[in-house]
Design a protein around this motif. Structure first.
Motif, PDB file in Angstrom:
ATOM      1  N   PRO A   1       0.899  -1.188  -0.063  1.00 30.67           N
ATOM      2  CA  PRO A   1       0.012   0.015   0.048  1.00 30.67           C
ATOM      3  C   PRO A   1       1.110   1.065   0.002  1.00 30.67           C
ATOM      4  O   PRO A   1       1.836   1.331   0.709  1.00 30.67           O
ATOM      5  N   GLY A   2       0.376   2.125  -0.777  1.00 34.05           N
ATOM      6  CA  GLY A   2       1.142   3.508  -0.775  1.00 34.05           C
ATOM      7  C   GLY A   2       2.319   3.474  -2.198  1.00 34.05           C
ATOM      8  O   GLY A   2       2.408   4.536  -2.465  1.00 34.05           O
ATOM      9  N   THR A   3       2.469   2.221  -2.690  1.00 34.03           N
ATOM     10  CA  THR A   3       3.381   2.081  -3.714  1.00 34.03           C
ATOM     11  C   THR A   3       2.451   2.434  -5.101  1.00 34.03           C
ATOM     12  O   THR A   3       1.655   1.906  -5.208  1.00 34.03           O
ATOM     13  N   PRO A   4       2.855   3.436  -5.841  1.00 35.86           N
ATOM     14  CA  PRO A   4       2.037   3.866  -6.964  1.00 35.86           C
ATOM     15  C   PRO A   4       2.079   2.535  -8.008  1.00 35.86           C
ATOM     16  O   PRO A   4       2.788   2.043  -8.408  1.00 35.86           O
ATOM     17  N   VAL A   5       0.863   2.459  -8.630  1.00 34.34           N
ATOM     18  CA  VAL A   5       0.475   1.549  -9.846  1.00 34.34           C
ATOM     19  C   VAL A   5       0.004   2.797 -10.759  1.00 34.34           C
ATOM     20  O   VAL A   5      -1.188   2.974 -10.742  1.00 34.34           O
ATOM     21  N   SER A   6       1.019   3.040 -11.869  1.00 35.28           N
ATOM     22  CA  SER A   6       0.715   4.003 -12.589  1.00 35.28           C
ATOM     23  C   SER A   6       0.805   3.572 -14.080  1.00 35.28           C
ATOM     24  O   SER A   6       1.342   2.688 -14.591  1.00 35.28           O
ATOM     25  N   PRO A   7      -0.281   4.270 -15.041  1.00 31.84           N
ATOM     26  CA  PRO A   7      -0.188   3.854 -16.328  1.00 31.84           C
ATOM     27  C   PRO A   7       1.210   3.924 -17.039  1.00 31.84           C
ATOM     28  O   PRO A   7       1.734   5.013 -16.993  1.00 31.84           O
ATOM     29  N   THR A   8       1.269   3.087 -18.024  1.00 37.63           N
ATOM     30  CA  THR A   8       2.570   3.042 -18.760  1.00 37.63           C
ATOM     31  C   THR A   8       2.429   2.337 -20.278  1.00 37.63           C
ATOM     32  O   THR A   8       1.506   1.468 -20.132  1.00 37.63           O
ATOM     33  N   ILE A   9       3.282   2.547 -21.131  1.00 34.14           N
ATOM     34  CA  ILE A   9       3.268   2.031 -22.399  1.00 34.14           C
ATOM     35  C   ILE A   9       4.416   0.687 -22.282  1.00 34.14           C
ATOM     36  O   ILE A   9       4.277   0.068 -23.257  1.00 34.14           O
TER      37      ILE A   9
ATOM     38  N   LEU B   1      -1.204 -20.377 -33.120  1.00 28.27           N
ATOM     39  CA  LEU B   1      -2.037 -19.652 -32.330  1.00 28.27           C
ATOM     40  C   LEU B   1      -2.484 -18.380 -33.070  1.00 28.27           C
ATOM     41  O   LEU B   1      -1.896 -17.850 -33.764  1.00 28.27           O
ATOM     42  N   HIS B   2      -3.669 -17.867 -32.678  1.00 29.82           N
ATOM     43  CA  HIS B   2      -3.990 -16.592 -33.306  1.00 29.82           C
ATOM     44  C   HIS B   2      -4.182 -15.626 -32.052  1.00 29.82           C
ATOM     45  O   HIS B   2      -4.979 -15.655 -31.247  1.00 29.82           O
ATOM     46  N   LEU B   3      -3.277 -14.712 -32.038  1.00 26.36           N
ATOM     47  CA  LEU B   3      -3.201 -13.490 -31.028  1.00 26.36           C
ATOM     48  C   LEU B   3      -3.483 -12.348 -31.405  1.00 26.36           C
ATOM     49  O   LEU B   3      -3.041 -11.829 -32.544  1.00 26.36           O
ATOM     50  N   THR B   4      -4.168 -11.562 -30.622  1.00 25.67           N
ATOM     51  CA  THR B   4      -4.476 -10.164 -30.728  1.00 25.67           C
ATOM     52  C   THR B   4      -4.030  -9.256 -29.841  1.00 25.67           C
ATOM     53  O   THR B   4      -4.380  -9.283 -28.695  1.00 25.67           O
ATOM     54  N   LEU B   5      -2.997  -8.511 -30.300  1.00 28.82           N
ATOM     55  CA  LEU B   5      -2.413  -7.467 -29.453  1.00 28.82           C
ATOM     56  C   LEU B   5      -3.391  -6.178 -28.968  1.00 28.82           C
ATOM     57  O   LEU B   5      -4.193  -5.755 -29.768  1.00 28.82           O
ATOM     58  N   SER B   6      -3.314  -5.859 -27.688  1.00 27.89           N
ATOM     59  CA  SER B   6      -4.213  -5.036 -26.928  1.00 27.89           C
ATOM     60  C   SER B   6      -3.353  -3.791 -26.509  1.00 27.89           C
ATOM     61  O   SER B   6      -2.328  -4.005 -25.821  1.00 27.89           O
ATOM     62  N   MET B   7      -3.674  -2.619 -26.636  1.00 26.82           N
ATOM     63  CA  MET B   7      -3.263  -1.262 -26.014  1.00 26.82           C
ATOM     64  C   MET B   7      -3.990  -1.129 -24.355  1.00 26.82           C
ATOM     65  O   MET B   7      -5.173  -1.145 -24.622  1.00 26.82           O
ATOM     66  N   THR B   8      -2.810  -1.487 -23.572  1.00 29.08           N
ATOM     67  CA  THR B   8      -3.318  -1.178 -21.967  1.00 29.08           C
ATOM     68  C   THR B   8      -2.940  -0.014 -21.516  1.00 29.08           C
ATOM     69  O   THR B   8      -3.181  -0.015 -20.154  1.00 29.08           O
ATOM     70  N   PHE B   9      -2.219   0.936 -22.159  1.00 28.08           N
ATOM     71  CA  PHE B   9      -1.668   1.937 -21.591  1.00 28.08           C
ATOM     72  C   PHE B   9      -2.827   2.978 -21.110  1.00 28.08           C
ATOM     73  O   PHE B   9      -2.394   4.018 -20.055  1.00 28.08           O
ATOM     74  N   THR B  10      -3.928   3.050 -21.462  1.00 23.83           N
ATOM     75  CA  THR B  10      -4.829   4.575 -21.480  1.00 23.83           C
ATOM     76  C   THR B  10      -5.113   4.832 -19.840  1.00 23.83           C
ATOM     77  O   THR B  10      -5.518   3.692 -19.216  1.00 23.83           O
ATOM     78  N   ASP B  11      -4.888   5.957 -19.547  1.00 19.06           N
ATOM     79  CA  ASP B  11      -5.206   6.295 -18.245  1.00 19.06           C
ATOM     80  C   ASP B  11      -6.816   7.005 -18.120  1.00 19.06           C
ATOM     81  O   ASP B  11      -6.899   8.324 -18.803  1.00 19.06           O
TER      82      ASP B  11
END
Length: 364
Positions: free
Chosen positions: A104-112, A130-140
Motif C-alpha cells: 500500500p502506498g506504492t503507486p501503480v501508474s499507467p505506462t506503455i 495460435l491466433h493472438l490479438t495485441l491490445s493497448m493497455t496504457f490508457t489512463d
C-alpha cells in the motif's frame, strides 16, 4: 452435468477436472477453425474455452513468464485464440514490490512499457499454431488527453499490429491504496477523441469498472452508465461482469437485472466472464447458478470468455490450466447455442471480423 471425456480416459485427467491434458485428441488445431470442421461433441470434448479474451502476458512488475512459454501454455490446453493484454498500470521500475496488494502506498501508474514488450515479442516470436490479438493497455481513463498521440506512436512503431484496447480501469477499488483514482464524470466526457478513434479503427475496448462493493452495491454503477450513454457506438466489453473481490455478496437477481437492462439498452455492449471470482462467489452457488445460466443463454451473443491469468514469473502452467478450467466451468450448463457462441469462440470471431468460425455442435 456434461462429461468432458469418455470413461476410458477419465483416469488420465488432472485433478483440475476437464481442463485438457497435454496432447489430448480433443484439442483442435488452429486450422480446424478456418472453415467447416467436424462437429463438436460436448459429451467427449472439453468444456474449456478455445479463446481466452482476457489474458495478461505481462505482470505489474516486469518480471514475466517468457512470451514463448505463455504461448506453450495455451498450446497445451484447448485455447487457440487469445488477446495479448499487457497490464497498463505498472509498479515503479525501481520498486522491489511485485504485488501491489502487499505494498500500500506504492503507486501503480499507467505506462506503455508492457504493450511495447508484447509487440516486440510478437514480431520475434509470433506462433504458427495460435491466433493472438495485441491490445493497448496504457490508457489512463482519468487523464485521457494523451491517449490519441500515444495511439499514433503505437501505429508508428508497430503499424497494423494492435487491434484492441484494454483492459483499462474506469474504477478498480483493489488499487485505491496504490493511488488509483476513478475517472470522474468530467473525465469521461474527455474520452470523446480516443473513443472516436477506436470506432474508426473498429477496435473493441475492455473496461474494468466495479459496480460497487458489499457495503454499497451500486456505488460506482453511474460511471459505467455514463460511459455507455456517451459512447453507445463503441464496442465496449465490461470486464468481469462488473464484479470484484470488494463485491462478493451481491444478489444474483440484482446483478442480472442491472446487466440485462444495460445489454438491452446498448446493443454494442458485451460482457466478459473472466476471473474466477465469478465462479467462486456467484456461478457456483446452487441458488444462483440456474439464474446465471438462464441469463447467459439469453444473451449468449454478448458474452466473451477469459481466464484473467497474469504472467507473473512465479506462476506456472498448472496455474494457467486451473484458471482456464475454473473460469470455464459455467460452460457445462449452457445450451448448445451459448456454448458455441462463447466457449467455441463464435462471438470473438464476429467481434473482430476474423476469418474463422466455431464448429457446430453435434446433434444427439
Amino acid at each position: 452435468m456434461r462429461r468432458c471425456f469418455p470413461f476410458a480416459i477419465l483416469a488420465s485427467l488432472l485433478a483440475a477436472g476437464c481442463a485438457s491434458s497435454d496432447n489430448t485428441p480433443a484439442n483442435r488445431s488452429l486450422d480446424s477453425f478456418r472453415g467447416t470442421s467436424a462437429c463438436y461433441d460436448r459429451e467427449t470434448e472439453p468444456y474449456t474455452s478455445v479463446v481466452d479474451t482476457h489474458l495478461h502476458y505481462r505482470p505489474f512488475d516486469g518480471l514475466a513468464i517468457p512470451f514463448n512459454e505463455v504461448n506453450e501454455y495455451l498450446s497445451r490446453t484447448t485455447v487457440r485464440f487469445a488477446n495479448v493484454y499487457g497490464i497498463g498500470q505498472m509498479l515503479p521500475a525501481n520498486s522491489s514490490c511485485s504485488n501491489y496488494l502487499k505494498c500500500p502506498g506504492t503507486p501503480v501508474s499507467p505506462t506503455i512499457r508492457n504493450d511495447f514488450v508484447n509487440a516486440a515479442n510478437m514480431l520475434e516470436y509470433k506462433p504458427d499454431d495460435l491466433h493472438l490479438t495485441l491490445s493497448m493497455t496504457f490508457t489512463d481513463l482519468s487523464n485521457p488527453e494523451p491517449t490519441i498521440e500515444l495511439m499514433k506512436l503505437y501505429e508508428k512503431e508497430y503499424p497494423g499490429m494492435f487491434h484492441w484496447m484494454g483492459e483499462v480501469n474506469l474504477v478498480k477499488q483493489a488499487q485505491f491504496n496504490n493511488r488509483h483514482k476513478p475517472a470522474t464524470p468530467k473525465d469521461i466526457t474527455k474520452w470523446a477523441g480516443f473513443m472516436a478513434e477506436l470506432r474508426a479503427r473498429d477496435y473493441p475496448i475492455t473496461i474494468h469498472s466495479d459496480i460497487g462493493n458489499d457495503a454499497s452495491p451500486t456505488l460506482y454503477l453511474p460511471l459505467m452508465e455514463q460511459a455507455l450513454a456517451l459512447y453507445p457506438e463503441n464496442k465496449i466489453v465490461w470486464a468481469h461482469m462488473g464484479l470484484s473481490y470488494e463485491q462478493k455478496s451481491m444478489k444474483a437477481s440484482e446483478h442480472i437485472a442491472i446487466l440485462s437492462r444495460l445489454l438491452d439498452q446498448y446493443p454494442n455492449l458485451m460482457l466478459d466472464i473472466s476471473w474466477r471470482i465469478l465462479e467462486d462467489y456467484y456461478f457456483s452457488k446452487s441458488a444462483y447458478r440456474p439464474q446465471y445460466v438462464a441469463f447467459i443463454n439469453q444473451y449468449s451473443d454478448r458474452i466473451l470468455p477469459g481466464s484473467d491469468f497474469v504472467a507473473f514469473r512465479d506462476n506456472s502452467f498448472k496455474v494457467y490450466q486451473q484458471e482456464l478450467e475454473v473460469t470455464s466451468r459455467i460452460h457445462q450448463y449452457l445450451d448448445d447455442n451459448a456454448f458455441r457462441n462463447i466457449a467455441l469462440g463464435e462471438n470473438y470471431f464476429k467481434l473482430l471480423n476474423l476469418d474463422y468460425q466455431a464448429p457446430q455442435i453435434c446433434s444427439k
